[in-house]
Every structure is written in C-alpha cells, then in structure tokens.
Write a protein that holds these residues in place. Sequence first.
Motif, PDB file in Angstrom:
ATOM      1  N   SER A   1       0.848  -5.353 -10.098  1.00 40.97           N
ATOM      2  CA  SER A   1       1.587  -6.171  -9.132  1.00 40.97           C
ATOM      3  C   SER A   1       0.792  -6.474  -7.875  1.00 40.97           C
ATOM      4  O   SER A   1       1.145  -7.375  -7.118  1.00 40.97           O
ATOM      5  N   GLU A   2      -0.291  -5.734  -7.630  1.00 43.71           N
ATOM      6  CA  GLU A   2      -1.067  -5.938  -6.405  1.00 43.71           C
ATOM      7  C   GLU A   2      -2.521  -5.525  -6.673  1.00 43.71           C
ATOM      8  O   GLU A   2      -2.815  -4.883  -7.687  1.00 43.71           O
ATOM      9  N   PRO A   3      -3.421  -5.905  -5.755  1.00 47.01           N
ATOM     10  CA  PRO A   3      -4.815  -5.482  -5.919  1.00 47.01           C
ATOM     11  C   PRO A   3      -4.922  -3.967  -6.059  1.00 47.01           C
ATOM     12  O   PRO A   3      -4.292  -3.217  -5.322  1.00 47.01           O
ATOM     13  N   THR A   4      -5.720  -3.534  -7.030  1.00 44.11           N
ATOM     14  CA  THR A   4      -5.800  -2.113  -7.381  1.00 44.11           C
ATOM     15  C   THR A   4      -7.242  -1.757  -7.744  1.00 44.11           C
ATOM     16  O   THR A   4      -7.960  -2.579  -8.309  1.00 44.11           O
ATOM     17  N   VAL A   5      -7.649  -0.543  -7.419  1.00 45.16           N
ATOM     18  CA  VAL A   5      -8.953  -0.043  -7.824  1.00 45.16           C
ATOM     19  C   VAL A   5      -8.790   0.695  -9.153  1.00 45.16           C
ATOM     20  O   VAL A   5      -7.979   1.615  -9.261  1.00 45.16           O
ATOM     21  N   VAL A   6      -9.558   0.252 -10.176  1.00 46.68           N
ATOM     22  CA  VAL A   6      -9.441   0.844 -11.510  1.00 46.68           C
ATOM     23  C   VAL A   6     -10.817   1.322 -11.969  1.00 46.68           C
ATOM     24  O   VAL A   6     -11.837   1.027 -11.357  1.00 46.68           O
ATOM     25  N   THR A   7     -10.854   2.023 -13.080  1.00 51.28           N
ATOM     26  CA  THR A   7     -12.120   2.481 -13.651  1.00 51.28           C
ATOM     27  C   THR A   7     -12.697   1.418 -14.581  1.00 51.28           C
ATOM     28  O   THR A   7     -11.980   0.514 -15.039  1.00 51.28           O
ATOM     29  N   GLU A   8     -13.966   1.558 -14.880  1.00 53.84           N
ATOM     30  CA  GLU A   8     -14.580   0.662 -15.850  1.00 53.84           C
ATOM     31  C   GLU A   8     -13.910   0.824 -17.213  1.00 53.84           C
ATOM     32  O   GLU A   8     -13.704  -0.156 -17.937  1.00 53.84           O
ATOM     33  N   GLN A   9     -13.565   2.060 -17.569  1.00 55.04           N
ATOM     34  CA  GLN A   9     -12.954   2.301 -18.879  1.00 55.04           C
ATOM     35  C   GLN A   9     -11.604   1.608 -18.984  1.00 55.04           C
ATOM     36  O   GLN A   9     -11.223   1.126 -20.059  1.00 55.04           O
ATOM     37  N   TYR A  10     -10.876   1.546 -17.878  1.00 58.69           N
ATOM     38  CA  TYR A  10      -9.597   0.830 -17.863  1.00 58.69           C
ATOM     39  C   TYR A  10      -9.818  -0.621 -18.285  1.00 58.69           C
ATOM     40  O   TYR A  10      -9.075  -1.160 -19.132  1.00 58.69           O
ATOM     41  N   LEU A  11     -10.831  -1.268 -17.711  1.00 60.22           N
ATOM     42  CA  LEU A  11     -11.105  -2.666 -18.050  1.00 60.22           C
ATOM     43  C   LEU A  11     -11.649  -2.809 -19.470  1.00 60.22           C
ATOM     44  O   LEU A  11     -11.335  -3.773 -20.170  1.00 60.22           O
ATOM     45  N   LEU A  12     -12.438  -1.841 -19.897  1.00 62.46           N
ATOM     46  CA  LEU A  12     -12.953  -1.882 -21.270  1.00 62.46           C
ATOM     47  C   LEU A  12     -11.819  -1.801 -22.285  1.00 62.46           C
ATOM     48  O   LEU A  12     -11.832  -2.494 -23.312  1.00 62.46           O
ATOM     49  N   ASN A  13     -10.842  -0.974 -21.993  1.00 65.05           N
ATOM     50  CA  ASN A  13      -9.687  -0.863 -22.894  1.00 65.05           C
ATOM     51  C   ASN A  13      -8.921  -2.179 -22.961  1.00 65.05           C
ATOM     52  O   ASN A  13      -8.511  -2.627 -24.047  1.00 65.05           O
ATOM     53  N   LEU A  14      -8.703  -2.811 -21.804  1.00 66.50           N
ATOM     54  CA  LEU A  14      -8.027  -4.106 -21.766  1.00 66.50           C
ATOM     55  C   LEU A  14      -8.830  -5.160 -22.541  1.00 66.50           C
ATOM     56  O   LEU A  14      -8.270  -5.954 -23.299  1.00 66.50           O
ATOM     57  N   GLU A  15     -10.133  -5.136 -22.317  1.00 69.12           N
ATOM     58  CA  GLU A  15     -11.034  -6.081 -22.968  1.00 69.12           C
ATOM     59  C   GLU A  15     -10.967  -5.933 -24.490  1.00 69.12           C
ATOM     60  O   GLU A  15     -10.854  -6.925 -25.220  1.00 69.12           O
TER      61      GLU A  15
END
Length: 797
Positions: free
Chosen positions: A754-768
């Motif tokens: 819902s708002e700007p958030t700091v995430v891990t690289e693995q979080y984005l890899l999972n989404l990808e």
Amino acid sequence: MKRRIKHVTVLGSGIMGSGIAAHFANIGVEVSLLDIVPFELTEAEQKKGLTKDDKAVRNRIASENFEKLKKASPALLYSPKFADRIKVGNFDDDLQKIKNTDWIIEVVVERLDIKKSVYEKIEQFRKPGTLISSNTSGIPIHLLTEGRSEDFKQYFAGTHFFNPVRYLPLLEIIPTNDTLPEVIDFYMTYGAKFLGKTTVLAKDTPAFIANRIGVFSMMDLLHNVQKLGLTISEVDKLTGPVIGRPKSATFRTADVVGLDTLVMVANGVRDSGVEKNDFYNVFALPDYIQKMVDNKWLGSKTEQGFYKKVKNAEGKSEIHSLNLDTLEYELQGKSSFPTLELTKTIDKPIDRFKVLIGGKDKAAELYRKSLGSLFAYVSHKVPEISDEIYKIDDAMKAGFGWENGPFEIWDAIGVQKGIELAKDSGYEVSDWVKNVETFYKVNEEGQSIYVDKNSGEYNKIPGQDAFIILDNIRKNKTLWSNSGASIEDLGDGIINFEIRSKMNSLGGEVLDGLNRAIDLAEKEYDGLVIGNQGTNFSVGANLAMILMMAIEQDWDDLNMAIAYFQKSMMRVRYSSIPVVVAPHGMTLGGGCEMTMHADRVVAAAETYIGLVETGVGVIPGGGGTKELTLRTSREFHNDDVKNNRLRDAFMNIAMGKVATSAYEAYDMGILEKGKDIVSVSKNRQIAEAKKVAKLLAEQGYTQPIEQKVKVLGKDALGMFYVGTDQMLTGNYISAHDKKIADKLANVMVGGNLSEPTVVTEQYLLNLERETFLQLCGERKTLERIQYMLQNGKPLRN
C-alpha cells in the motif's frame, strides 16, 4: 617520446571519411571533419538569400555528410552523444587549423592529382612531426609523397580502413621506404590498442592485402557461376554463413560495396601488370559484368545490381535476382543441395569444409573450384603482398568478415588435399607449399605459430602477449568441462568459465558449470572471469527447455529451474571471490542478467545487450527485473526523480530494448558508470577481464552483503496501468503485451504493497519467479516461444 592523440583532422567527409571521423570520436578523440567549398548555391540556399560567403554554404558538404553520419543505420557512433566530438569545416577556411592537430587523415577522391594538390596545401600549415596518412585503397603509396618534404615523407603512411569503419576491424598500414620505423610502430600499436583494429602491415602492392585476395576470390566466382549453372541466389546461399562468411555472401556484398568499386579494384590489379597468365585472366571482367556497368546496375547506390526490389501484382515488395544468361530480373526460387544437408549437425564452419568439398552436387563442385583457385593464388602471393601467411588470414577475417582465412581453411581440409584441389582447378601452387605439413600449430605455451616460407620453421605470431586465445589454451589448461561449458586456468590465480552450448544458450549444464566454477574459485583461486570468444556472449535461456516444461505443465520442475537460475545469478553477485563478466556481441536475456550480477564488467564496445524476455511473452526471470528495480531505487532521492527513473527502467524491459553498443548500455543502466569498463578491442577482452579480477583480489576483495530495495507500491502501479491503457488504446501494443507489461509493473513496484516499502532482493526474486511462471501458462506465450524457436525472432501479437 610518447605520442598522444587528442585531435584528428579528417580531410574528406564522404562515406569513408565520415566513418573514420565517427570511429575516432567513439574512442574519445576530438575530430575536425573538412571538405571542399561548394562551387554553386543550391536552390534552397538561394531562397534563403544565402551567398557563397556564408559559413552554412561553405561548410555545406561536410555538414550534410555529418548529418548522414548521425543518422546512419547501422549506427557509426557508439552513442549519439559522441557526435559532439566532431566539428565540421572546409578546406579553404579551416585547413590552417591543422597546425594544432595530432594526425591528418586524407580521404579525398581516388585521384592522384587531386590528392597531391591537397598535400601541397597541407604542407603550408602542417607542423613538423605531425602524423599524415592516406586512406587510399588503390593508389600506390610511394606515388603520393612525390615532391613532398622530407619530414612529410617520414611521418606519412597509408592507413587503409574498411567500410563500415566501426564494424570491420581491419586497418592496413602501408609505409613507404621513407616512413620512420617508430612511426610505423605507432600506427600499428595505436590501431590495435586504441582503435580496436586488427592492424596488418602491408606492402605497397596493388590493392594491398585484403582487397587483392578478396577481389580475386570474387572475380573467380563471377567467372565460374555461369559455367556451373548456378543462380545468383544459390551462390549467395552457398557462400554465406554456412562457410563462415557474412550473410551478404558474394553478390549481396557486391551490391552493397558497389559494382563500380569491384570493377575499379579488378581493373587496377589487371592494369598494374603484376598478375601473369591464368591469374591475369581472372581479373578480366565477364561480359555480363561489363553490361551491368554500362547499364549503371551498380548495386544499392543505383537501386539495382545483382538484386532489385520490385512491386508484384499485389503491390507488395519482392526481391528479384538477375538472371546472368538473360540479364532479366526474376523472383528468387528456393534451392536445396544435398551437400549442405550433410553439414547441418556441424556447428563450426571450419569443420564443414571437409564435408563440403566431398559432395557430388553443384555445391560441392563450386567449393572445390573456388577453394582450389584461392589456395593456389594465396600461395603465390607470399612473399609478393606479404612475407607472412598470418597477415593474409588476418586481413581476410578482419576486412571481409571471413570467420577463417584461406590458410586456416587449407589446414582444415589438409595441405595435400588443397594442392590437389588447386591442380583440379587448373592451377599449380607455389613450390614452397609442397613440403609444408601444416600452416599453423599451437606451441606448448598455448600460442599460435605459423610456418615461415623461407626456412620451413615455425615462428610465433607477434602481439599475442596482449591477449588470451581460449582455443589455444583449452587443450592444456582445461580444469573441467561438460557438454555446455568448460573451466580454464588463465594463470595468476584467475580461472575462466566459458559457455560453449549451442548459441551459448543458458541451460542446466551451463548453470551447473557456473556453480562448479564459483565453487572451484572460492576454494583454490583468487578470482573468476566469465567469458568466451564465440560470435556472441549468450542469446539467453534455453527456450526449448522452458517450452517443453510449460507444454507438459511441469510447473514444479519449471519453478525449480527458474529458482536455480536466480540462485546462480546471486552467486555471481555474492560469492567470496571477484567475478568479472566479459560480454560481447548478442548478450540477451539471461546473458544480460549474468552480466548485471557481476562485480565488474569488461564489455566489448560491440556488445548488444538487453532484457528481451517480453518478446517471448514472459518477464526477465533470472534476476533481471529485480536488478533493474534495485539499481533504480538507488536514485529515489526525491519524488520528481523516482517515478521517472522507475518508468525508464520499466520501458527498457517492457519494450525489450537492446543497447546497440556498450556505451548505450550505460545509458540504459545495464552497465554502471565508474565501475564497468569498455574494451574497444575484442581480442584483448579476456586478458583485460583477467587483469581486473586479479586487481580486485589484490586490493582485498570482500564478499558483498545483500542489499535492500526500496519499492514504491500501489501508488506507482497506478501510473503504469494508465500508461499501458493508453498504449493499448492507441494500438501500440496488443492485449497480451498489456498483460505482460502490467505484470512486470507489479513486480517492479513490489507487488501488493500500500505504500513505499524497503524489501529484500529475495522478496523481489520470488515475485519475479511467480510472475514468470504465471505467464508461461498463457497460450499466447507458448505460441511466441514456439515462433521464436522456429524463426529466430520474437513474435508480437
């Protein structure tokens, strides 16, 4: 004294002059591009009220050619921004400025009297010790310096570039007896090290080396094509990529170069009187060539030559080829040759020649005749045009785009077999060849050595200390290999991981090898280079494997395969040793992702790199989407910048944009300024990458810590949805393209946040990875992958 080149003056702004100017600008040199003052005003200039004294008029010829340079396709400049390094002018107003230049390159019309008159003017302003050279392709170099001062002669040489200058790496250096040895050394060294050229020292003989051999080979073919009953299109099919030659092959190349140019070189050689007997006759023009010249059918410049574009009855464009018997243009028919079918499983062109000369059809007969005459001819050109055989091979590879030179091909089929082919073609080879066992060998140090004509001994090809040839070291330095990759010891604590699969695609065997290479480097070495010396670095992931898993709906295995790919890329980034990637040529999809995860990149200037997965209906799934999102997030300093940066990165992926040079890859954020470097010489690339890896290790390389990524959430997602809606409404993209783009946007903003958030690289890899798998389940994606596999290009629908 060290000579530095900061400024070059190019005299003559035509195709060659513009190309030379562009290439010097590519390497950071300032250039003055000058041409003559026009004799008359144009109609447009008259309407503007201009006079012959106006600067715009006086510089018109150079200015118009400069504009063509900037718009050239394929591009002559590595980046459009480099055009700022070129300033135009004219001979009358600006020639006096050459007193401040470091190198004067004359590229005016090929007439001795005109060149001499230009040199007369140059002598009025040239500072003693300034380099001066000519790009002539046919005028004897020693004639050019007649009547010139001693200093002029000492710093003068022929510097023969090949067109297009950016893409053809040959630079022939032709000194005279007056050229100082240190000046010759400078031209040779500067051309190789700074211009990235294959510099070949040539003798002052007609057409020098490459054109002499290349035009003989082409003229010989022009004489044989009718005798063998082959068509224009059939010959081009037989003399292109199948034998390691450019796609333009023979007749398309003649059209591009211009039939008048081919005729000029052939006549020049014939009229010079250096050729005797049968070789003399080869340079005579066949009747149909003379008729084409008389009719002004000169090729691309006159819109018809051996080929012509015509409109059919339905108004569609078709390419017709010339029937050499009737001199009428006809629609090209399809043809097949049994001999070619036998080579389909042979990957390297050099390995095909033995098969190609052994067939029983017209194709094999053409190969036997053309190779036999070529072998005989080059044997007699040593020592006339070159004392060393490797210079002839280097010239043909770099100037005509041949993958292998004539002596290399001769070695591949066997020296004695080549002698037989020559005899069957009506020629005798030179006596020095008859006792040669092989023209080339590799010594124990992994260096190429060549046979000396006079002694029969083998000498080392000079200049190899500056580069590493993987073909030469593979036999003795391979530490491990499988069907798709190998690991070689480069020495000094650095190993190399080489992708060797078909088209250098990235499948399981390559990833296994990559992980093994990292394991080995971490345990026993100081650093790792990932590089190869194939035509391209990598075309990306193994699409056939992905298609098979998706069709069979084997989602668990596909998920594991993509996760393994991601993990492998993260190991490139986060291993305990420095990893340097050396991309060149096509570096697409997974090849681009591997590059982006390196500690450092040493990219060849001619690197065509990008994340192209949307073309087959998916998004980058090996960490590419994550990585561009991460890099963009570093620039989220304020609200005005962050959305623009993210949008630019999104568009690069969504449109499957490919950088047309390593410098353009900087602008796209694929290469990082201040960290990654560009090598203008592909030959030196692996050696330079090794130096970088060694330096990183010596400086005390520390394993990096995984990074956090700031993503923007749903607010930014709305911006992307509005944009894709507008593109769909405007018919710029299809509904399926919009679906891909929307899913890509969802990953790049961090998904359902819902708002700007700091995430891990693995979080984005999972989404990808999750998004990649979803898109693999789409019918249209499977259609696109199938189309890509069958046609070698993406389908947009």
